[in-house]
Motif scaffolding. Structure first.
Motif, PDB file in Angstrom:
ATOM      1  N   ASP A  59      22.937  82.463   0.952  1.00  0.00           N
ATOM      2  CA  ASP A  59      22.183  81.476   0.772  1.00  0.00           C
ATOM      3  C   ASP A  59      22.370  80.806  -0.700  1.00  0.00           C
ATOM      4  OD1 ASP A  59      20.754  81.809   3.177  1.00  0.00           O
ATOM      5  OD2 ASP A  59      19.004  82.712   2.091  1.00  0.00           O
ATOM      6  N   LEU A  60      22.692  81.548  -1.605  1.00  0.00           N
ATOM      7  CA  LEU A  60      23.080  81.434  -3.032  1.00  0.00           C
ATOM      8  C   LEU A  60      24.692  80.563  -2.875  1.00  0.00           C
ATOM      9  CD1 LEU A  60      22.860  80.911  -6.049  1.00  0.00           C
ATOM     10  CD2 LEU A  60      23.984  83.303  -6.123  1.00  0.00           C
ATOM     11  N   LEU A  61      25.592  81.073  -2.111  1.00  0.00           N
ATOM     12  CA  LEU A  61      26.705  80.580  -1.999  1.00  0.00           C
ATOM     13  C   LEU A  61      26.630  79.159  -1.281  1.00  0.00           C
ATOM     14  CD1 LEU A  61      28.909  83.650  -1.029  1.00  0.00           C
ATOM     15  CD2 LEU A  61      29.014  82.479  -3.053  1.00  0.00           C
ATOM     16  N   ASP A  62      25.975  79.330  -0.117  1.00  0.00           N
ATOM     17  CA  ASP A  62      25.545  77.889   0.610  1.00  0.00           C
ATOM     18  C   ASP A  62      24.982  76.713  -0.479  1.00  0.00           C
ATOM     19  OD1 ASP A  62      26.708  78.879   2.890  1.00  0.00           O
ATOM     20  OD2 ASP A  62      24.587  79.226   3.600  1.00  0.00           O
ATOM     21  N   ALA A  63      24.127  77.045  -1.398  1.00  0.00           N
ATOM     22  CA  ALA A  63      23.559  76.097  -2.056  1.00  0.00           C
ATOM     23  C   ALA A  63      24.722  75.358  -2.934  1.00  0.00           C
ATOM     24  CB  ALA A  63      22.357  76.720  -2.835  1.00  0.00           C
ATOM     25  N   GLU A  64      25.536  76.365  -3.682  1.00  0.00           N
ATOM     26  CA  GLU A  64      26.657  76.059  -4.471  1.00  0.00           C
ATOM     27  C   GLU A  64      27.767  75.277  -3.827  1.00  0.00           C
ATOM     28  OE1 GLU A  64      28.488  78.945  -6.856  1.00  0.00           O
ATOM     29  OE2 GLU A  64      26.661  80.057  -7.361  1.00  0.00           O
ATOM     30  N   ALA A  65      27.978  75.604  -2.375  1.00  0.00           N
ATOM     31  CA  ALA A  65      29.047  74.882  -1.649  1.00  0.00           C
ATOM     32  C   ALA A  65      28.429  73.558  -1.353  1.00  0.00           C
ATOM     33  CB  ALA A  65      29.308  75.665  -0.387  1.00  0.00           C
ATOM     34  N   GLU A  66      27.007  73.499  -1.007  1.00  0.00           N
ATOM     35  CA  GLU A  66      26.423  72.119  -0.833  1.00  0.00           C
ATOM     36  C   GLU A  66      26.571  71.102  -1.917  1.00  0.00           C
ATOM     37  OE1 GLU A  66      24.697  69.188   1.506  1.00  0.00           O
ATOM     38  OE2 GLU A  66      25.116  71.144   2.053  1.00  0.00           O
ATOM     39  N   ALA A  67      26.381  71.412  -2.994  1.00  0.00           N
ATOM     40  CA  ALA A  67      26.517  70.670  -4.456  1.00  0.00           C
ATOM     41  C   ALA A  67      27.833  70.396  -4.625  1.00  0.00           C
ATOM     42  CB  ALA A  67      26.058  71.576  -5.577  1.00  0.00           C
ATOM     43  N   ALA A  68      28.990  71.320  -4.241  1.00  0.00           N
ATOM     44  CA  ALA A  68      30.282  71.004  -4.654  1.00  0.00           C
ATOM     45  C   ALA A  68      30.932  69.933  -3.318  1.00  0.00           C
ATOM     46  CB  ALA A  68      31.339  72.208  -4.579  1.00  0.00           C
ATOM     47  N   TRP A  69      30.211  70.175  -2.385  1.00  0.00           N
ATOM     48  CA  TRP A  69      30.734  69.221  -1.052  1.00  0.00           C
ATOM     49  C   TRP A  69      30.691  67.712  -1.194  1.00  0.00           C
ATOM     50  CZ3 TRP A  69      33.072  70.203   3.790  1.00  0.00           C
ATOM     51  CH2 TRP A  69      33.304  68.968   4.504  1.00  0.00           C
ATOM     52  N   GLY A  70      29.473  67.431  -2.042  1.00  0.00           N
ATOM     53  CA  GLY A  70      29.185  66.028  -2.478  1.00  0.00           C
ATOM     54  C   GLY A  70      30.246  65.580  -3.545  1.00  0.00           C
ATOM     55  N   ARG A  71      30.673  66.347  -4.187  1.00  0.00           N
ATOM     56  CA  ARG A  71      32.042  65.972  -5.269  1.00  0.00           C
ATOM     57  C   ARG A  71      33.165  66.109  -4.903  1.00  0.00           C
ATOM     58  NH1 ARG A  71      29.372  70.422  -7.849  1.00  0.00           N
ATOM     59  NH2 ARG A  71      31.560  71.229  -8.161  1.00  0.00           N
ATOM     60  N   LEU A  72      33.314  66.871  -3.909  1.00  0.00           N
ATOM     61  CA  LEU A  72      34.918  67.245  -3.622  1.00  0.00           C
ATOM     62  C   LEU A  72      35.212  66.749  -2.250  1.00  0.00           C
ATOM     63  CD1 LEU A  72      35.127  70.670  -5.016  1.00  0.00           C
ATOM     64  CD2 LEU A  72      35.439  68.614  -6.387  1.00  0.00           C
ATOM     65  N   ALA A  73      34.421  66.396  -1.374  1.00  0.00           N
ATOM     66  CA  ALA A  73      34.743  66.077  -0.055  1.00  0.00           C
ATOM     67  C   ALA A  73      34.761  64.660   0.390  1.00  0.00           C
ATOM     68  CB  ALA A  73      33.823  67.025   1.056  1.00  0.00           C
ATOM     69  N   HIS A  74      35.690  64.262   1.141  1.00  0.00           N
ATOM     70  CA  HIS A  74      35.828  62.890   1.575  1.00  0.00           C
ATOM     71  C   HIS A  74      36.192  62.855   3.015  1.00  0.00           C
ATOM     72  CE1 HIS A  74      36.151  61.401  -2.760  1.00  0.00           C
ATOM     73  NE2 HIS A  74      37.126  62.417  -2.842  1.00  0.00           N
ATOM     74  N   VAL A  75      35.206  62.425   3.764  1.00  0.00           N
ATOM     75  CA  VAL A  75      35.270  62.608   5.080  1.00  0.00           C
ATOM     76  C   VAL A  75      35.747  61.380   5.559  1.00  0.00           C
ATOM     77  CG1 VAL A  75      33.707  63.028   7.329  1.00  0.00           C
ATOM     78  CG2 VAL A  75      33.219  64.297   5.000  1.00  0.00           C
ATOM     79  N   ARG A  76      36.880  61.521   6.757  1.00  0.00           N
ATOM     80  CA  ARG A  76      37.607  60.549   7.167  1.00  0.00           C
ATOM     81  C   ARG A  76      37.170  60.691   8.911  1.00  0.00           C
ATOM     82  NH1 ARG A  76      42.821  61.154   3.285  1.00  0.00           N
ATOM     83  NH2 ARG A  76      41.741  60.575   1.388  1.00  0.00           N
ATOM     84  N   PRO A  77      37.575  59.690   9.688  1.00  0.00           N
ATOM     85  CA  PRO A  77      37.393  59.890  11.043  1.00  0.00           C
ATOM     86  C   PRO A  77      38.236  60.955  11.484  1.00  0.00           C
ATOM     87  CG  PRO A  77      37.623  57.617  10.663  1.00  0.00           C
ATOM     88  CD  PRO A  77      37.685  58.264   9.255  1.00  0.00           C
ATOM     89  N   GLU A  78      39.577  61.176  11.036  1.00  0.00           N
ATOM     90  CA  GLU A  78      40.313  62.040  11.554  1.00  0.00           C
ATOM     91  C   GLU A  78      40.417  63.285  10.768  1.00  0.00           C
ATOM     92  OE1 GLU A  78      42.562  59.761   8.377  1.00  0.00           O
ATOM     93  OE2 GLU A  78      41.071  59.228  10.177  1.00  0.00           O
ATOM     94  N   GLY A  79      39.572  63.426   9.704  1.00  0.00           N
ATOM     95  CA  GLY A  79      39.666  65.092   8.853  1.00  0.00           C
ATOM     96  C   GLY A  79      38.855  64.695   7.906  1.00  0.00           C
ATOM     97  N   VAL A  80      38.971  65.709   6.750  1.00  0.00           N
ATOM     98  CA  VAL A  80      38.295  65.926   5.728  1.00  0.00           C
ATOM     99  C   VAL A  80      39.393  66.124   4.565  1.00  0.00           C
ATOM    100  CG1 VAL A  80      36.480  67.102   4.221  1.00  0.00           C
ATOM    101  CG2 VAL A  80      36.394  66.643   6.642  1.00  0.00           C
ATOM    102  N   ALA A  81      39.142  65.437   3.587  1.00  0.00           N
ATOM    103  CA  ALA A  81      40.189  65.681   2.287  1.00  0.00           C
ATOM    104  C   ALA A  81      39.235  66.408   1.195  1.00  0.00           C
ATOM    105  CB  ALA A  81      40.745  64.137   1.987  1.00  0.00           C
ATOM    106  N   LEU A  82      39.888  67.259   0.774  1.00  0.00           N
ATOM    107  CA  LEU A  82      39.317  67.908  -0.384  1.00  0.00           C
ATOM    108  C   LEU A  82      39.879  67.939  -1.622  1.00  0.00           C
ATOM    109  CD1 LEU A  82      38.140  71.273   1.647  1.00  0.00           C
ATOM    110  CD2 LEU A  82      36.378  69.374   0.618  1.00  0.00           C
ATOM    111  N   ASP A  83      39.401  67.385  -2.594  1.00  0.00           N
ATOM    112  CA  ASP A  83      40.078  67.444  -4.085  1.00  0.00           C
ATOM    113  C   ASP A  83      40.457  68.712  -4.563  1.00  0.00           C
ATOM    114  OD1 ASP A  83      40.597  65.745  -6.625  1.00  0.00           O
ATOM    115  OD2 ASP A  83      39.553  67.886  -7.346  1.00  0.00           O
ATOM    116  N   ARG A  84      41.860  68.948  -4.503  1.00  0.00           N
ATOM    117  CA  ARG A  84      42.553  70.084  -4.924  1.00  0.00           C
ATOM    118  C   ARG A  84      42.161  70.965  -5.963  1.00  0.00           C
ATOM    119  NH1 ARG A  84      47.551  71.099  -7.025  1.00  0.00           N
ATOM    120  NH2 ARG A  84      48.254  73.330  -6.936  1.00  0.00           N
ATOM    121  N   GLU A  85      42.309  70.183  -7.294  1.00  0.00           N
ATOM    122  CA  GLU A  85      41.978  70.768  -8.337  1.00  0.00           C
ATOM    123  C   GLU A  85      40.529  71.085  -8.571  1.00  0.00           C
ATOM    124  OE1 GLU A  85      42.859  68.177 -11.573  1.00  0.00           O
ATOM    125  OE2 GLU A  85      45.077  68.308 -11.263  1.00  0.00           O
TER     126      GLU A  85
END
Length: 482
Positions: free
Chosen positions: A245-271
């Motif tokens: 649950d703790l990891l999921d909460a951290e991942a949820e916050a990071a997803w909003g910062r790092l994930a860019h959802v496109r129709p064909e996939g998801v781009a995550l900021d590497r750094e």
């Protein structure tokens, strides 16, 4: 009048349901039953608790077509009589598990699970239920922890089953497990005290399935070491669930910062991904994959750990379940459908003046007087010394060994190194346009102008070029002089 044993067990389940939120007050619940002790006890207990919890109950039985027809008919008759006595409507369904397993290359256990949950989901839609209650007990939880441990699962595997969880196959009702407070011995004792003789599935005694071997061989040995080993394993699952649950909460916050959802996939900021702890970063990869393949085979720890290793290297590809791909570039980690590599740009004469189109790019050229201070129009606009260029002028892609003398950077540089420094993804490097003249490369579009093509105080005519990329073309980052 209910016996003290029945009341005691019902109270334990009620307390568990209320404390853990396994079933919500006033919920419409579909109870999955097989006729065995666990599901029989589940239906009986929930029917006793439905008034205090405000529940509306239905029941559902699914035939996997793996047992003799007469046994199935007897199961259904038992379930129908039980439901009738409790005033709970019963729905039945069936599916050809063996055919489904062959068609999708699944184990019988997984094929049965898929068809059973498909049927249950359809029934919840039909009756408007918000949750499916299943008869998993504390004993099942202990077996699941051991099963996942043997298979090398990570922290999510150790967390095992939750009192209430999301539907395992994409969108669907909640999955409720009210009996995780009870052992299998408790459910059998409850049925005996209630005067019922539940059905027995002989396949539960077969040792071919790994779970059955854990049930009949491993757990008895562990009970000799610790008579309360089931409780100990359930404590492990509970502690692991808290970490998850703790990891999921951290991942949820990071997803909003790092994930860019496109129709064909998801781009995550590497750094940004690499700045996270591996446990959280791995969850982002798992989430990206699940977003594209809901209800399908998820990522194993091997997949996300290998993906993070490639991200640290800064390049690489990894095939993922569901014919998806993880691809690492200088800036992004891509999870999605394989991106076809576009063909190199054909060698195309540049119309001066005029408009030239090639590979989705559009170039507008004009001959103008050299401006005293060329305006900065961005990386896709350039002023060049027309007389220094010569003719012909062509737009094309890079060639092996290409070099340029970048303006502002003393000396030569390989075009390949220029593209790498600009973090251009590998699959796009052959579609970055290059303006060629008789003596070499005059402009790598969007990146660098050759010093020999630049305007000087002696320039008499300027070639003004504007480049328009194809829609949604990811423009490279212009590198700083080195």
């Amino acid at each position: 009048m209910a016996s003290s044993l029945l009341r005691r067990i019902e109270s334990r389940v009620l307390r568990f349901v209320q404390e853990e939120g396994a079933i919500l007050p006033g919920e419409r619940v579909l109870v999955a039953i097989s006729g065995g002790p666990d599901s029989t006890a589940l239906l009986l207990i929930l029917s006793q608790l439905r008034q205090v919890l405000g529940l509306t109950l239905w029941a559902a039985y699914f035939d996997h077509r793996l047992r003799p027809p007469q046994d199935v008919a007897d199961d259904i008759a038992y379930c129908r009589n039980l439901c009738h006595s409790l005033a709970v409507p019963l729905a039945t369904g069936e599916g050809d598990v063996r055919a489904h397993a062959r068609a999708h290359r699944l184990s019988l256990e997984e094929a049965a699970r898929q068809l059973r949950y498909r049927f249950l989901n359809e029934e919840t839609i039909r009756v408007g239920a918000g949750a499916v209650a299943v008869g998993h007990t504390r004993t099942d939880q202990a077996e699941t922890v051991l099963l996942h441990l043997v298979r090398g699962a990570g922290i999510d595997g150790l967390a095992a089953m939750r009192p209430r969880s999301q539907w395992p196959f994409g969108e669907g009702p909640a999955l409720a497990r009210p009996l995780l407070a009870l052992s299998r011995e408790d459910t059998e004792a409850y049925c005996r005290e209630a005067g019922l003789s539940p059905r027995r599935d002989p396949t539960n005694q077969q040792l071919a399935p790994l779970r059955n071997r854990i049930r009949h061989r491993v757990l008895p040995v562990l009970r000799q070491l610790n008579p309360r080993v089931e409780e100990a394993l359930c404590r492990v699952a509970r502690a692991a669930a808290q970490v998850v649950d703790l990891l999921d909460a951290e991942a949820e916050a990071a997803w909003g910062r790092l994930a860019h959802v496109r129709p064909e996939g998801v781009a995550l900021d590497r750094e940004g991904l690499l700045a996270l702890s591996p446990a959280v970063a791995g969850r982002l990869l798992v989430r990206a994959h699940r977003l594209l393949l809901p209800g399908g085979q998820g990522l194993s720890s091997y997949h996300w750990q290998t993906g993070l290793a490639l991200a640290r290297r800064g390049k690489g590809r990894l095939n993922l379940p569901g014919r998806l791909l993880l691809e690492v570039g200088p800036q992004e980690v891509w999870v999605g459908r394989p991106t076809p590599t576009p063909p190199p740009l054909p060698e195309t004469p540049l119309h001066v003046p005029g408009v030239t189109e090639v590979g989705g790019w559009r170039f507008q050229s004009a001959i103008v007087a050299p401006p005293p201070h060329p305006p900065v129009g961005g990386p896709l606009e350039a002023y060049l010394d027309l007389d220094a260029l010569g003719s012909p002028l062509v737009i094309t892609s890079r060639r092996p060994g290409d070099r340029i003398r970048p303006l502002g950077l003393k000396g030569e540089k390989k075009v390949q190194d220029l593209l790498v420094d600009a973090k251009v993804p590998t699959f796009l490097r052959d579609v970055i346009p290059i303006l060629r003249c008789p003596w070499g490369i005059a402009w790598v579009v969007g990146l660098r102008l050759d010093e020999r093509a630049a305007l000087t105080p002696r320039s008499r005519r300027a070639l003004h070029l504007r480049a328009e990329p194809p829609p949604e073309f990811p423009l490279p980052t212009r590198p700083s002089p080195k």
